[in-house]
Design a protein around this motif. Structure first.
Motif, short mmCIF file in Angstrom:
data_model
loop_
_atom_site.label_atom_id
_atom_site.label_comp_id
_atom_site.label_asym_id
_atom_site.label_seq_id
_atom_site.Cartn_x
_atom_site.Cartn_y
_atom_site.Cartn_z
N LEU A 81 37.11 10.06 101.69
CA LEU A 81 36.81 11.49 101.83
C LEU A 81 35.31 11.75 101.97
CD1 LEU A 81 39.34 13.02 99.30
CD2 LEU A 81 39.28 13.42 101.77
N VAL A 82 34.51 11.05 101.17
CA VAL A 82 33.05 11.20 101.27
C VAL A 82 32.58 10.78 102.64
CG1 VAL A 82 30.84 10.30 100.40
CG2 VAL A 82 32.60 11.05 98.79
N ALA A 83 33.12 9.67 103.16
CA ALA A 83 32.72 9.20 104.49
C ALA A 83 33.10 10.23 105.55
CB ALA A 83 33.39 7.86 104.79
N HIS A 84 34.29 10.81 105.45
CA HIS A 84 34.70 11.84 106.42
C HIS A 84 33.81 13.07 106.31
CE1 HIS A 84 38.46 10.37 108.31
NE2 HIS A 84 38.48 9.58 107.23
N LEU A 85 33.47 13.46 105.09
CA LEU A 85 32.60 14.60 104.90
C LEU A 85 31.23 14.35 105.53
CD1 LEU A 85 31.79 17.33 103.65
CD2 LEU A 85 31.26 16.08 101.55
N HIS A 86 30.65 13.19 105.28
CA HIS A 86 29.34 12.87 105.85
C HIS A 86 29.39 12.83 107.37
CE1 HIS A 86 27.62 10.95 101.93
NE2 HIS A 86 27.72 12.26 101.87
N GLU A 87 30.44 12.24 107.92
CA GLU A 87 30.58 12.17 109.37
C GLU A 87 30.70 13.56 109.98
OE1 GLU A 87 33.98 10.77 112.50
OE2 GLU A 87 33.61 9.44 110.79
N ALA A 88 31.53 14.39 109.36
CA ALA A 88 31.71 15.75 109.87
C ALA A 88 30.43 16.57 109.73
CB ALA A 88 32.87 16.43 109.14
N ALA A 89 29.75 16.40 108.61
CA ALA A 89 28.51 17.14 108.40
C ALA A 89 27.45 16.70 109.40
CB ALA A 89 28.02 16.93 106.97
N HIS A 90 27.40 15.40 109.69
CA HIS A 90 26.42 14.90 110.65
C HIS A 90 26.71 15.44 112.05
CE1 HIS A 90 23.52 12.22 112.46
NE2 HIS A 90 24.45 11.81 113.32
N ARG A 91 28.00 15.43 112.43
CA ARG A 91 28.38 15.96 113.74
C ARG A 91 28.05 17.43 113.86
NH1 ARG A 91 33.43 13.78 112.87
NH2 ARG A 91 34.25 15.89 112.64
N ASN A 92 28.19 18.13 112.78
CA ASN A 92 27.97 19.57 112.81
C ASN A 92 26.55 19.98 112.44
OD1 ASN A 92 30.64 20.51 113.52
ND2 ASN A 92 31.26 19.64 111.57
N SER A 93 25.68 19.00 112.18
CA SER A 93 24.32 19.34 111.79
C SER A 93 23.53 19.96 112.93
CB SER A 93 23.59 18.10 111.25
OG SER A 93 23.43 17.14 112.28
N ARG A 94 23.96 19.75 114.16
CA ARG A 94 23.27 20.38 115.29
C ARG A 94 23.49 21.87 115.31
NH1 ARG A 94 27.09 18.97 120.35
NH2 ARG A 94 28.98 18.86 119.13
N PHE A 95 24.53 22.33 114.62
CA PHE A 95 24.75 23.76 114.50
C PHE A 95 24.10 24.21 113.21
CE2 PHE A 95 28.63 22.04 116.56
CZ PHE A 95 28.47 22.62 117.81
N SER A 96 23.22 25.17 113.29
CA SER A 96 22.59 25.64 112.05
C SER A 96 23.46 26.74 111.45
CB SER A 96 21.17 26.13 112.32
OG SER A 96 21.19 27.11 113.34
N PRO A 97 23.86 26.56 110.21
CA PRO A 97 24.70 27.57 109.57
C PRO A 97 23.93 28.87 109.38
CG PRO A 97 24.01 25.90 107.98
CD PRO A 97 23.51 25.46 109.33
N ALA A 98 24.70 29.94 109.31
CA ALA A 98 24.08 31.24 109.04
C ALA A 98 23.36 31.16 107.71
CB ALA A 98 25.15 32.33 109.03
N LYS A 99 22.28 31.92 107.61
CA LYS A 99 21.47 31.89 106.39
C LYS A 99 22.32 32.18 105.17
CE LYS A 99 17.17 33.46 104.58
NZ LYS A 99 15.85 33.41 104.96
N GLY A 100 22.16 31.30 104.15
CA GLY A 100 22.91 31.48 102.92
C GLY A 100 24.35 30.98 102.98
N GLN A 101 24.78 30.42 104.11
CA GLN A 101 26.15 29.99 104.27
C GLN A 101 26.27 28.46 104.30
OE1 GLN A 101 29.02 32.05 105.60
NE2 GLN A 101 28.05 33.94 105.05
N GLY A 102 25.15 27.75 104.31
CA GLY A 102 25.22 26.31 104.40
C GLY A 102 25.61 25.66 103.08
N HIS A 103 26.20 24.50 103.17
CA HIS A 103 26.57 23.72 101.99
C HIS A 103 25.91 22.38 102.10
CE1 HIS A 103 29.59 26.55 100.61
NE2 HIS A 103 29.97 26.68 101.86
N GLU A 104 25.27 21.98 101.04
CA GLU A 104 24.61 20.69 101.01
C GLU A 104 25.66 19.59 100.90
OE1 GLU A 104 21.55 18.24 98.19
OE2 GLU A 104 21.43 20.42 98.25
N VAL A 105 25.49 18.54 101.66
CA VAL A 105 26.39 17.40 101.61
C VAL A 105 25.80 16.39 100.62
CG1 VAL A 105 27.43 15.53 102.91
CG2 VAL A 105 27.09 17.75 104.00
N THR A 106 26.59 16.11 99.59
CA THR A 106 26.13 15.12 98.61
C THR A 106 27.17 14.04 98.48
OG1 THR A 106 27.15 16.34 96.80
CG2 THR A 106 24.84 16.86 97.29
N GLY A 107 26.80 12.89 97.99
CA GLY A 107 27.74 11.77 97.88
C GLY A 107 27.76 11.31 96.53
#
Length: 133
Positions: free
Chosen positions: A107-133
C-alpha cells in the motif's frame, strides 16, 4: 451449582458455558431433573478458558491447558502440550503480523507511486496531503 451461578462466578455468559460444554471442555453432572450441576472445578476450567481467550487463543485451543489441570497440575500451562499451545498461538500471530506488514508495504508503494505520478498537478491551496512512509 446451576449454570447461571457458574457463568456469573467465571465472568462469562450462560451461552458461553453451553458452548464450552458442546465442545467437550466442560462435563457437568446431570441432576435427576435434567439440570446441569457444576462444581468448583468447572468454575476453574471456565475461568481458565476465559483467560486464555483474552490472550487471543481460540476456545478450541484451550483443551491442552484444561487437560493439564485435569492431570492435577496447579497451573494450566505446566504441561508440554500447553506450552506447545502458546507456541502455536505465537506462530499464528507472527504469520498474521508478517502478512499485514507485507500488505502495508504494498500500500505504501502504491501511495508513493500514485503521489509521484500526480505530483505534476499542484493541489489547490490547503488541499494537499503529504505522502509519508
Amino acid at each position: 451449582m446451576r449454570i447461571g451461578e457458574l457463568a456469573r462466578r467465571a465472568g462469562v455468559t450462560t451461552k458461553a458455558v453451553r458452548y464450552y460444554e458442546s465442545l467437550g471442555l466442560l462435563a457437568p453432572t446431570r441432576l435427576t431433573n435434567g439440570y446441569r450441576d457444576y462444581d468448583e472445578h468447572d468454575v476453574r476450567l471456565t475461568q481458565e478458558i476465559r483467560a486464555l481467550c483474552h490472550l487471543g487463543l481460540p476456545v478450541k485451543a484451550t483443551r491442552p491447558f484444561l487437560e493439564c489441570l485435569a492431570l492435577g497440575h496447579r497451573h494450566a500451562d505446566d504441561c508440554p502440550a500447553a506450552l506447545a499451545g502458546y507456541r502455536d498461538a505465537i506462530d499464528e500471530l507472527t504469520q498474521r503480523i508478517e502478512g499485514l506488514t507485507a500488505r502495508r508495504a504494498v500500500l505504501v508503494a502504491h501511495l508513493h507511486e500514485a503521489a509521484h505520478r500526480n505530483s505534476r498537478f499542484s493541489p489547490a491551496k490547503g488541499q494537499g496531503h503529504e505522502v509519508t512512509g
